[in-house]
Write a protein that holds these residues in place. Sequence first.
Motif, PDB file in Angstrom:
ATOM      1  N   CYS A 178       0.846  -1.204   0.000  1.00  0.00           N
ATOM      2  CA  CYS A 178       0.000   0.000   0.000  1.00  0.00           C
ATOM      3  C   CYS A 178       0.877   1.248   0.000  1.00  0.00           C
ATOM      4  N   THR A 179       2.057   1.147   0.632  1.00  0.00           N
ATOM      5  CA  THR A 179       2.972   2.297   0.599  1.00  0.00           C
ATOM      6  C   THR A 179       3.293   2.625  -0.861  1.00  0.00           C
ATOM      7  N   LEU A 196       0.322   4.226  -2.496  1.00  0.00           N
ATOM      8  CA  LEU A 196       0.187   5.643  -2.118  1.00  0.00           C
ATOM      9  C   LEU A 196       1.178   6.511  -2.890  1.00  0.00           C
ATOM     10  N   THR A 253      -2.435   7.639  12.040  1.00  0.00           N
ATOM     11  CA  THR A 253      -2.468   6.725  10.903  1.00  0.00           C
ATOM     12  C   THR A 253      -1.167   5.939  10.978  1.00  0.00           C
ATOM     13  N   PHE A 254      -1.045   4.862  10.215  1.00  0.00           N
ATOM     14  CA  PHE A 254       0.271   4.227  10.201  1.00  0.00           C
ATOM     15  C   PHE A 254       1.244   5.165   9.481  1.00  0.00           C
ATOM     16  N   ALA A 303       3.320   4.949   7.320  1.00  0.00           N
ATOM     17  CA  ALA A 303       3.482   4.813   5.869  1.00  0.00           C
ATOM     18  C   ALA A 303       2.699   5.880   5.097  1.00  0.00           C
ATOM     19  N   SER A 304       1.529   6.282   5.614  1.00  0.00           N
ATOM     20  CA  SER A 304       0.733   7.310   4.912  1.00  0.00           C
ATOM     21  C   SER A 304       1.542   8.603   4.794  1.00  0.00           C
ATOM     22  N   VAL A 310      -7.427   8.841   5.406  1.00  0.00           N
ATOM     23  CA  VAL A 310      -7.218   7.472   5.889  1.00  0.00           C
ATOM     24  C   VAL A 310      -8.507   6.955   6.527  1.00  0.00           C
ATOM     25  N   MET A 321      -9.382   4.865   9.030  1.00  0.00           N
ATOM     26  CA  MET A 321      -8.504   4.316  10.068  1.00  0.00           C
ATOM     27  C   MET A 321      -9.186   3.240  10.898  1.00  0.00           C
ATOM     28  N   ALA A 333      -5.920   1.145   3.561  1.00  0.00           N
ATOM     29  CA  ALA A 333      -5.108   0.004   4.008  1.00  0.00           C
ATOM     30  C   ALA A 333      -5.791  -0.797   5.104  1.00  0.00           C
ATOM     31  N   GLN A 334      -6.463  -0.087   6.025  1.00  0.00           N
ATOM     32  CA  GLN A 334      -7.041  -0.773   7.190  1.00  0.00           C
ATOM     33  C   GLN A 334      -8.547  -0.984   7.072  1.00  0.00           C
ATOM     34  N   SER A 342      -4.055  -2.132   1.116  1.00  0.00           N
ATOM     35  CA  SER A 342      -2.923  -2.965   1.528  1.00  0.00           C
ATOM     36  C   SER A 342      -3.336  -4.428   1.602  1.00  0.00           C
ATOM     37  N   GLN A 356      -0.993  -6.459   3.133  1.00  0.00           N
ATOM     38  CA  GLN A 356       0.025  -6.912   4.086  1.00  0.00           C
ATOM     39  C   GLN A 356      -0.621  -7.885   5.075  1.00  0.00           C
ATOM     40  N   LYS A 376      -3.653  -7.280   7.455  1.00  0.00           N
ATOM     41  CA  LYS A 376      -4.822  -6.591   6.936  1.00  0.00           C
ATOM     42  C   LYS A 376      -6.029  -7.530   6.763  1.00  0.00           C
ATOM     43  N   GLY A 387       1.585  -6.717  -0.368  1.00  0.00           N
ATOM     44  CA  GLY A 387       0.847  -6.429  -1.600  1.00  0.00           C
ATOM     45  C   GLY A 387       0.021  -5.171  -1.441  1.00  0.00           C
TER      46      GLY A 387
HETATM   47  C1  LIG Z   1      -3.250   3.269   7.307  1.00  0.00           C
HETATM   48  C2  LIG Z   1      -2.122   2.545   6.603  1.00  0.00           C
HETATM   49  N1  LIG Z   1      -1.618   3.066   5.476  1.00  0.00           N
HETATM   50  C3  LIG Z   1      -0.628   2.448   4.784  1.00  0.00           C
HETATM   51  C4  LIG Z   1      -0.101   1.263   5.230  1.00  0.00           C
HETATM   52  C5  LIG Z   1       1.020   0.643   4.463  1.00  0.00           C
HETATM   53  O1  LIG Z   1       0.668  -0.599   3.971  1.00  0.00           O
HETATM   54  P1  LIG Z   1       1.795  -1.588   3.411  1.00  0.00           P
HETATM   55  O2  LIG Z   1       2.386  -2.285   4.596  1.00  0.00           O
HETATM   56  O3  LIG Z   1       1.030  -2.517   2.518  1.00  0.00           O
HETATM   57  O4  LIG Z   1       2.772  -0.773   2.674  1.00  0.00           O
HETATM   58  C6  LIG Z   1      -0.601   0.666   6.381  1.00  0.00           C
HETATM   59  C7  LIG Z   1      -0.056  -0.612   6.864  1.00  0.00           C
HETATM   60  O5  LIG Z   1      -0.058  -0.937   8.017  1.00  0.00           O
HETATM   61  C8  LIG Z   1      -1.639   1.327   7.102  1.00  0.00           C
HETATM   62  O6  LIG Z   1      -2.148   0.812   8.209  1.00  0.00           O
END
Ligand SMILES: Cc1ncc(COP(=O)(O)O)c(C=O)c1O
Length: 430
Positions: A83-84, A87, A108-109, A111-112, A153, A155, A181-182, A203, A205, A208, A215
Motif C-alpha cells: 500500500c505504501t 500511495l 495513521t500508520f 506509511a501514509s 485514511v 482508520m 489500508a485498514q 494494503s 500486508q 490486513k 501487496g
Molecule cells: C493506514 C495505513 N496506510 C498504509 C499502510 C502501508 O501498507 P503496506 O504495509 O502494505 O505498505 C498501512 C499498513 O499498516 C496502514 O495501516
Amino acid sequence: MKYRKEDLAIHGGPRAKTSPNIAMFPGGLEIGEEEKREVMEVLDAKYLFRYYGPKEAPSKVKKLEEEYARYLGRKHCLAVNSCTSALICGLIAVGVEPGDEVIVAGYTFFASVAAIVAVRAVPVIAEVDKSLTLDPEDFEKKITPNTKAVVAVHMRGMPAKIDRIMEIAKKHNLKVVEDVAQANGGSFKGKKLGSFGDVGCFSLQFHKVITSGEGGVLVCDDDLYYTRAQAYHDVAACWRKDRFAPPEFEGEIFFGVNFRMSELTGAVALAQFRKLDAIVQRMQQNRRRIKEKIGGLPGLDFREVNDEEGDVSICLVLYLPKPESAREFGEALQAEGVEAGTIYDRSVPDWHIYTHWKMLMEKMMPSEKGCPFNCPMTPRGKEIEYTEDMCPNTLGWLSRTIHIDIPPQLTDEDCNQIAAATLKVASVLL
Ligand SMILES: Cc1ncc(COP(=O)(O)O)c(C=O)c1O
C-alpha cells in the motif's frame, strides 16, 4: 451482576474470558485450499511474472485487478507490491510535486506520511475527531496556497467522513488520495471505500483484512492517472504494448521504480479477495454482538461511528473519562483474558501516532540537503515545524481509548465472554 474489586482477575479473581485468544490476522487465518489452488496454477504454468513467461498463461495479477475494479465500480485498478507503493504511485499520478503540501491525519500508520515524503512533498498533520479519522474542520484549517492533496485514511476499519472531505477538497481544488489500508471491504453511505477519491489505495500486508503477505492495490477512474501510476510502478515499461515505442503523448513515460506484483502474490490475493465480503460480515456481526451487550454503561463511551454499515469492524473502540481510567480499565480487561489495550501512552512507541514519528518530528532525511524539508523547491519546507502539541485533540482522544480486536474467527461464545469481561470490569471500575 455486581462484582467486588477482589472478583477482578487482576486482583486474583477468576477470568471472565476463558476461551483462547485469536490473533488478529483476519484473512491470514483463512488461508486454505482456495489460495493453494491458485498458487499451484501459477507454479504449474511456470508463469511467475505478470507480463510474460515461457508461454502465454492467464495472469492472476490481471484477474485480481479486473475483479477489484469491478467490485469498487472503478475504471482502473493496478496491483503493486504494498500500500505504501500504491500511495506513492497515487500521489505521483495525481500530480503531487516536490514542495507541495499534503494534509494527513496525526493518527495513521506512518506509511501514509512516508509516502508523502517519498515524493518530496511536505506532510501537514491534522487532527482526528472522535471517530479517530480526519477531522474535516481541522483539515480545512490546515489548507494553504501550497496544499495540493489530502491523504484521507479510513482508520482502524472506520470510514472517514469522506463526503465532507470530498466537499472541502473540491472547494479548494485539492486531490484526494484515499488510504484504505485498514478498511478493505468498508463503505460509506453504501458506496465502497476507495471509490470516492481521485485514487484509492489498499494494503494486502499480513495484518490486513485480506492478505497476500505483502501487496497493494491502487484504483482510479482517470486514464491519465492510471497511465502515470503504471509508468511509475514499472521502470521496465513492461505494461506498455510495445515497451520501446515512443511515448504516445507527452508525459506518458518517465523515470519509474519497480513496485510490480508477482504472480504468486496475485494468486494468493485473488483467492483472498473472493473471501473479503464474508470476512467483513463476520467481523461486523461480532462487533454488533459485543456492542449490544455493553452499550449504555455510564462512564463508557464509544468511538463515533461515521457509518454503521460501512465500518469494517476490525476493532471496537471505547472511551473512558480519563487517561488513568483507560489504563486501569485496559489492564483489568487484559487480566480477564481479553485482547484489549490503550492506544496512546507517551512512553510506549507506536508508529500510528504522530508524536512517535521521530523521522517526521526531527525531519530525518538520508541526505544533507534534506529535501523536502530544507530545499529551495519547498516554499514552507524550511519553516514547517512538527511539535508534540500540534494536534492536542488527537492525543486527547487517543489517551482515553480502549481498543478491543475483533477477529472474524471469534465464535458467539467468544463475543459473549468479551462482553461479560467488559461488563465485569466496568461494574467495579466505573
Ligand atoms: C493506514 C495505513 N496506510 C498504509 C499502510 C502501508 O501498507 P503496506 O504495509 O502494505 O505498505 C498501512 C499498513 O499498516 C496502514 O495501516
